[in-house]
Design a protein around this motif. Structure first.
Motif, short mmCIF file in Angstrom:
data_model
loop_
_atom_site.label_atom_id
_atom_site.label_comp_id
_atom_site.label_asym_id
_atom_site.label_seq_id
_atom_site.Cartn_x
_atom_site.Cartn_y
_atom_site.Cartn_z
N HIS A 1 0.80 -1.23 0.00
CA HIS A 1 0.00 0.00 0.00
C HIS A 1 0.83 1.28 0.00
CE1 HIS A 1 -3.24 -2.79 0.55
NE2 HIS A 1 -2.64 -3.26 1.62
N TYR B 1 -5.97 3.76 1.04
CA TYR B 1 -6.32 2.53 1.77
C TYR B 1 -5.43 2.39 3.02
CZ TYR B 1 -7.00 -2.37 2.92
OH TYR B 1 -7.27 -3.55 3.59
N VAL C 1 -6.83 -4.48 -3.60
CA VAL C 1 -7.52 -3.99 -2.40
C VAL C 1 -8.92 -4.61 -2.29
CG1 VAL C 1 -8.53 -1.92 -1.33
CG2 VAL C 1 -6.19 -1.86 -2.22
#
Length: 124
Positions: free
Chosen positions: A12, A29, A121
């Motif tokens: 991420h 995220y 994700v």
């Protein structure tokens, strides 16, 4: 919306390559999963990193997270604003880089497009 102008890692982080430089930050995220970010340990200008090295540390009220680099290179700039306002990563994750590296090499196998990252994700 995940910006298309950069690449992403499974951890991420985002990387925006501009010529010989790479801006590195965390995704929306990541900041959402971390919660309220209270501290960022920045790398030092002049430090060199290999692919996979921990570049920085982000601390939140929930967790401490290592930020890894997907490029080999030398830090040319750090976002000193994060020392006083680490919450910038929460409010503008895609507009707030942690550091800029002069690129020696990039491990393309570790990078995803915005569409690939969104699918990653969604599968979590």
């Amino acid at each position: 919306m995940t910006p298309n102008d950069r690449r992403y890692t499974r951890d991420h982080e985002w990387i925006l390559i501009e010529g010989n430089s790479a801006r590195i930050g965390i995704t929306d995220y990541a900041q959402d999963a971390l919660g309220e970010i209270v501290y960022v340990e920045l790398p030092a200008v002049g430090d060199s990193y290999a692919v996979g090295d921990s570049l920085a540390v982000v601390e939140s009220v929930k967790a401490v997270s290592q930020i890894y680099t997907c490029v080999e290179g030398t830090v040319t700039e750090v976002n000193e604003a994060l020392e006083e306002a680490p919450e910038l990563l929460n409010s503008a994750a895609f507009d707030t880089c942690i550091a800029v590296l002069e690129i020696a090499s990039v491990d393309e196998s570790k990078l995803m497009s915005a569409q690939e990252y969104d699918a990653h994700v969604a599968a979590l």
